[in-house]
Design a protein around this motif. Structure first.
Motif, PDB file in Angstrom:
ATOM      1  N   TYR A  86      -2.461  12.333   8.411  1.00 53.53           N
ATOM      2  CA  TYR A  86      -1.811  11.025   8.507  1.00 53.53           C
ATOM      3  C   TYR A  86      -0.418  11.020   7.895  1.00 53.53           C
ATOM      4  CZ  TYR A  86      -5.538   8.194  10.525  1.00 53.53           C
ATOM      5  OH  TYR A  86      -6.455   7.643  11.398  1.00 53.53           O
ATOM      6  N   SER A  87      -0.130  11.984   7.033  1.00 49.09           N
ATOM      7  CA  SER A  87       1.194  12.024   6.410  1.00 49.09           C
ATOM      8  C   SER A  87       2.297  12.219   7.450  1.00 49.09           C
ATOM      9  CB  SER A  87       1.257  13.146   5.368  1.00 49.09           C
ATOM     10  OG  SER A  87       1.157  14.420   5.986  1.00 49.09           O
ATOM     11  N   LYS A  88       1.942  12.805   8.591  1.00 53.30           N
ATOM     12  CA  LYS A  88       2.929  12.983   9.662  1.00 53.30           C
ATOM     13  C   LYS A  88       3.397  11.637  10.210  1.00 53.30           C
ATOM     14  CE  LYS A  88       0.784  17.359  11.013  1.00 53.30           C
ATOM     15  NZ  LYS A  88       0.057  18.102  12.081  1.00 53.30           N
ATOM     16  N   LYS A  89       2.534  10.622  10.070  1.00 52.41           N
ATOM     17  CA  LYS A  89       2.888   9.287  10.548  1.00 52.41           C
ATOM     18  C   LYS A  89       3.416   8.392   9.426  1.00 52.41           C
ATOM     19  CE  LYS A  89      -0.852   9.330  13.996  1.00 52.41           C
ATOM     20  NZ  LYS A  89      -2.074   8.617  14.457  1.00 52.41           N
ATOM     21  N   THR A  90       2.851   8.557   8.234  1.00 52.59           N
ATOM     22  CA  THR A  90       3.153   7.609   7.158  1.00 52.59           C
ATOM     23  C   THR A  90       4.284   8.046   6.233  1.00 52.59           C
ATOM     24  OG1 THR A  90       1.480   8.629   5.718  1.00 52.59           O
ATOM     25  CG2 THR A  90       0.766   6.813   7.138  1.00 52.59           C
ATOM     26  N   ARG A  91       4.508   9.353   6.101  1.00 50.89           N
ATOM     27  CA  ARG A  91       5.463   9.842   5.105  1.00 50.89           C
ATOM     28  C   ARG A  91       6.896   9.401   5.387  1.00 50.89           C
ATOM     29  NH1 ARG A  91       3.634  13.768   2.037  1.00 50.89           N
ATOM     30  NH2 ARG A  91       1.752  12.522   2.373  1.00 50.89           N
ATOM     31  N   ARG A  92       7.202   9.133   6.657  1.00 50.22           N
ATOM     32  CA  ARG A  92       8.571   8.762   7.018  1.00 50.22           C
ATOM     33  C   ARG A  92       9.010   7.441   6.394  1.00 50.22           C
ATOM     34  NH1 ARG A  92       8.724   5.232  11.724  1.00 50.22           N
ATOM     35  NH2 ARG A  92      10.792   6.062  12.213  1.00 50.22           N
ATOM     36  N   ILE A  93       8.055   6.623   5.941  1.00 50.22           N
ATOM     37  CA  ILE A  93       8.427   5.335   5.351  1.00 50.22           C
ATOM     38  C   ILE A  93       9.287   5.535   4.109  1.00 50.22           C
ATOM     39  CG2 ILE A  93       6.407   5.132   3.844  1.00 50.22           C
ATOM     40  CD1 ILE A  93       8.098   2.264   5.786  1.00 50.22           C
ATOM     41  N   ILE A  94       9.083   6.641   3.397  1.00 46.69           N
ATOM     42  CA  ILE A  94       9.873   6.911   2.191  1.00 46.69           C
ATOM     43  C   ILE A  94      11.337   7.117   2.551  1.00 46.69           C
ATOM     44  CG2 ILE A  94      10.228   8.527   0.278  1.00 46.69           C
ATOM     45  CD1 ILE A  94       7.240   9.058   0.284  1.00 46.69           C
ATOM     46  N   PHE A  95      11.568   7.949   3.555  1.00 49.83           N
ATOM     47  CA  PHE A  95      12.945   8.264   3.943  1.00 49.83           C
ATOM     48  C   PHE A  95      13.608   7.076   4.648  1.00 49.83           C
ATOM     49  CE2 PHE A  95      10.238  12.079   4.279  1.00 49.83           C
ATOM     50  CZ  PHE A  95      10.752  12.783   3.208  1.00 49.83           C
ATOM     51  N   MET A  96      12.824   6.349   5.440  1.00 53.35           N
ATOM     52  CA  MET A  96      13.385   5.193   6.132  1.00 53.35           C
ATOM     53  C   MET A  96      13.782   4.107   5.139  1.00 53.35           C
ATOM     54  SD  MET A  96      13.492   6.121   9.226  1.00 53.35           S
ATOM     55  CE  MET A  96      13.978   4.581   9.989  1.00 53.35           C
ATOM     56  N   GLU A 147      -6.664  -0.308  -1.842  1.00 51.50           N
ATOM     57  CA  GLU A 147      -7.053  -1.553  -1.174  1.00 51.50           C
ATOM     58  C   GLU A 147      -6.149  -2.709  -1.598  1.00 51.50           C
ATOM     59  OE1 GLU A 147      -8.933  -5.274  -0.286  1.00 51.50           O
ATOM     60  OE2 GLU A 147      -8.632  -4.494  -2.322  1.00 51.50           O
ATOM     61  N   PHE A 148      -5.818  -2.765  -2.885  1.00 43.77           N
ATOM     62  CA  PHE A 148      -4.941  -3.835  -3.383  1.00 43.77           C
ATOM     63  C   PHE A 148      -3.545  -3.719  -2.779  1.00 43.77           C
ATOM     64  CE2 PHE A 148      -1.713  -5.205  -6.465  1.00 43.77           C
ATOM     65  CZ  PHE A 148      -2.041  -6.544  -6.576  1.00 43.77           C
ATOM     66  N   LYS A 149      -3.021  -2.509  -2.712  1.00 45.82           N
ATOM     67  CA  LYS A 149      -1.670  -2.305  -2.182  1.00 45.82           C
ATOM     68  C   LYS A 149      -1.606  -2.636  -0.689  1.00 45.82           C
ATOM     69  CE  LYS A 149      -0.604   1.347  -5.564  1.00 45.82           C
ATOM     70  NZ  LYS A 149       0.494   0.665  -6.274  1.00 45.82           N
ATOM     71  N   ILE A 150      -2.635  -2.240   0.054  1.00 45.35           N
ATOM     72  CA  ILE A 150      -2.647  -2.539   1.488  1.00 45.35           C
ATOM     73  C   ILE A 150      -2.799  -4.042   1.719  1.00 45.35           C
ATOM     74  CG2 ILE A 150      -3.944  -2.240   3.633  1.00 45.35           C
ATOM     75  CD1 ILE A 150      -4.566   0.584   2.801  1.00 45.35           C
ATOM     76  N   ARG A 151      -3.663  -4.669   0.925  1.00 45.06           N
ATOM     77  CA  ARG A 151      -3.857  -6.117   1.070  1.00 45.06           C
ATOM     78  C   ARG A 151      -2.556  -6.871   0.800  1.00 45.06           C
ATOM     79  NH1 ARG A 151      -6.383  -8.767  -3.017  1.00 45.06           N
ATOM     80  NH2 ARG A 151      -7.467  -6.814  -3.529  1.00 45.06           N
ATOM     81  N   SER A 152      -1.755  -6.366  -0.131  1.00 36.82           N
ATOM     82  CA  SER A 152      -0.469  -7.002  -0.425  1.00 36.82           C
ATOM     83  C   SER A 152       0.491  -6.889   0.758  1.00 36.82           C
ATOM     84  CB  SER A 152       0.164  -6.355  -1.664  1.00 36.82           C
ATOM     85  OG  SER A 152      -0.660  -6.524  -2.800  1.00 36.82           O
ATOM     86  N   LEU A 190       3.408   2.583  -2.050  1.00 37.66           N
ATOM     87  CA  LEU A 190       2.061   2.976  -1.633  1.00 37.66           C
ATOM     88  C   LEU A 190       2.053   4.419  -1.140  1.00 37.66           C
ATOM     89  CD1 LEU A 190      -0.881   2.636  -0.903  1.00 37.66           C
ATOM     90  CD2 LEU A 190      -0.192   1.399   1.161  1.00 37.66           C
ATOM     91  N   GLU A 191       3.042   4.776  -0.347  1.00 37.61           N
ATOM     92  CA  GLU A 191       3.093   6.146   0.176  1.00 37.61           C
ATOM     93  C   GLU A 191       3.309   7.154  -0.948  1.00 37.61           C
ATOM     94  OE1 GLU A 191       2.642   9.023   3.002  1.00 37.61           O
ATOM     95  OE2 GLU A 191       2.255   6.864   3.092  1.00 37.61           O
ATOM     96  N   GLN A 192       4.124   6.814  -1.917  1.00 39.51           N
ATOM     97  CA  GLN A 192       4.328   7.703  -3.064  1.00 39.51           C
ATOM     98  C   GLN A 192       3.041   7.850  -3.871  1.00 39.51           C
ATOM     99  OE1 GLN A 192       7.706   5.653  -4.822  1.00 39.51           O
ATOM    100  NE2 GLN A 192       9.125   7.212  -4.077  1.00 39.51           N
ATOM    101  N   TYR A 193       2.282   6.780  -3.962  1.00 40.73           N
ATOM    102  CA  TYR A 193       0.980   6.849  -4.630  1.00 40.73           C
ATOM    103  C   TYR A 193       0.059   7.823  -3.902  1.00 40.73           C
ATOM    104  CZ  TYR A 193      -3.587   5.364  -6.376  1.00 40.73           C
ATOM    105  OH  TYR A 193      -4.851   5.346  -6.922  1.00 40.73           O
ATOM    106  N   TYR A 197      -1.598  11.269  -5.241  1.00 36.53           N
ATOM    107  CA  TYR A 197      -3.055  11.400  -5.140  1.00 36.53           C
ATOM    108  C   TYR A 197      -3.437  12.679  -4.402  1.00 36.53           C
ATOM    109  CZ  TYR A 197      -7.863  10.272  -3.807  1.00 36.53           C
ATOM    110  OH  TYR A 197      -9.220  10.309  -3.612  1.00 36.53           O
ATOM    111  N   GLN A 198      -2.743  12.970  -3.316  1.00 33.06           N
ATOM    112  CA  GLN A 198      -3.027  14.186  -2.551  1.00 33.06           C
ATOM    113  C   GLN A 198      -2.745  15.432  -3.387  1.00 33.06           C
ATOM    114  OE1 GLN A 198      -0.925  14.442   1.163  1.00 33.06           O
ATOM    115  NE2 GLN A 198      -1.745  16.441   1.681  1.00 33.06           N
ATOM    116  N   GLN A 199      -1.649  15.426  -4.116  1.00 41.31           N
ATOM    117  CA  GLN A 199      -1.321  16.569  -4.970  1.00 41.31           C
ATOM    118  C   GLN A 199      -2.372  16.766  -6.053  1.00 41.31           C
ATOM    119  OE1 GLN A 199       2.608  15.451  -6.290  1.00 41.31           O
ATOM    120  NE2 GLN A 199       3.615  16.303  -4.483  1.00 41.31           N
ATOM    121  N   SER A 200      -2.864  15.669  -6.614  1.00 45.61           N
ATOM    122  CA  SER A 200      -3.905  15.753  -7.639  1.00 45.61           C
ATOM    123  C   SER A 200      -5.191  16.334  -7.061  1.00 45.61           C
ATOM    124  CB  SER A 200      -4.183  14.366  -8.227  1.00 45.61           C
ATOM    125  OG  SER A 200      -3.035  13.822  -8.812  1.00 45.61           O
TER     126      SER A 200
END
Length: 224
Positions: A86-96, A147-152, A190-193, A197-200
């Motif tokens: 999913y990072s292929k779809k979501t990671r771009r939000i950081i750069f954008m 869940e909290f971050k997505i709900r926001s 959220l994406e940075q979180y 998390y993935q690195q951990s």
């Protein structure tokens, strides 16, 4: 990695330590119970029963711990794979987000604002799908945080449904413009979180893979 010489030295040390403990045990028995004659004991039978007990214990414990290790590794790898895909779809939000924040005020046109709104909407959809994939595998603390971050972020959906009205009445000082910036910031956080998390998870996965089953602890208690 322990070499063979070191391993044999460990075994020899443990064997000598076991013999010393056995001698101390016999001396303690004689001290506490002086009337008990140790010569009446079958020392070999006693020692054999102790060894048999240890072997039985290890024989039962080892498969259980090995199974637990396999389960934890499977659990980790499952989450890591989904996050990676999913990072292929979501990671771009950081750069954008960084790109949009670098724009000057006169560069934020109606078209650019529409583009930002679409990027946020797509991110919310993708990260929601991601969360649905891993929800049964993540620990409770991680579940609550995501869940909290997505709900926001879901509040943006109401804005997007009225996007045409907002664009038509575009004003650089409008609440909609500030909301766009805020939701971009929340999406990036959220994406940075998820990145952390993935690195951990990768670190913990490698630790478990290289760890003896007898040194296995519960790794999820340390996960972010």
């Amino acid at each position: 990695m322990i070499n063979k010489v070191t391993k044999y030295l460990y075994i020899a040390f443990l064997s000598l330590a076991s013999l010393c403990l056995l001698c101390l045990l016999l001396a303690l028995i004689r001290l506490i119970l002086p009337k008990v004659s140790l010569t009446d004991w079958d020392l070999l039978a006693f020692t054999g029963s102790m060894i048999a007990a240890v072997v039985t214990y290890m024989g039962i414990r080892a498969p259980i711990l090995s199974q637990r290790k396999d389960q934890l590794m499977t659990r980790y790898s499952s989450i890591i794979k989904v996050l990676t895909l999913y990072s292929k779809k979501t990671r771009r939000i950081i750069f954008m987000t960084e790109f949009y924040n670098s724009l000057k005020e006169h560069e934020v046109t109606k078209e650019r604002l529409q583009e930002q709104a679409t990027v946020i909407k797509e991110y919310i959809e993708n990260v929601s799908d991601l969360f649905a994939e891993i929800v049964n595998d993540v620990d409770l603390l991680t579940f609550e945080n995501i869940e909290f971050k997505i709900r926001s972020l879901y509040g943006f959906i109401n804005h997007y449904e009225a996007i045409d009205t907002h664009i038509q009445n575009y004003d650089s000082d409008s609440f909609f413009v500030f909301d766009i910036k805020d939701y971009l910031k929340q999406s990036k956080e959220l994406e940075q979180y998820l990145v952390v998390y993935q690195q951990s998870l990768l670190v913990k996965y490698n630790e478990i893979r290289n760890r003896s089953v007898f040194r296995l602890t519960d790794p999820f208690k340390d996960i972010i």
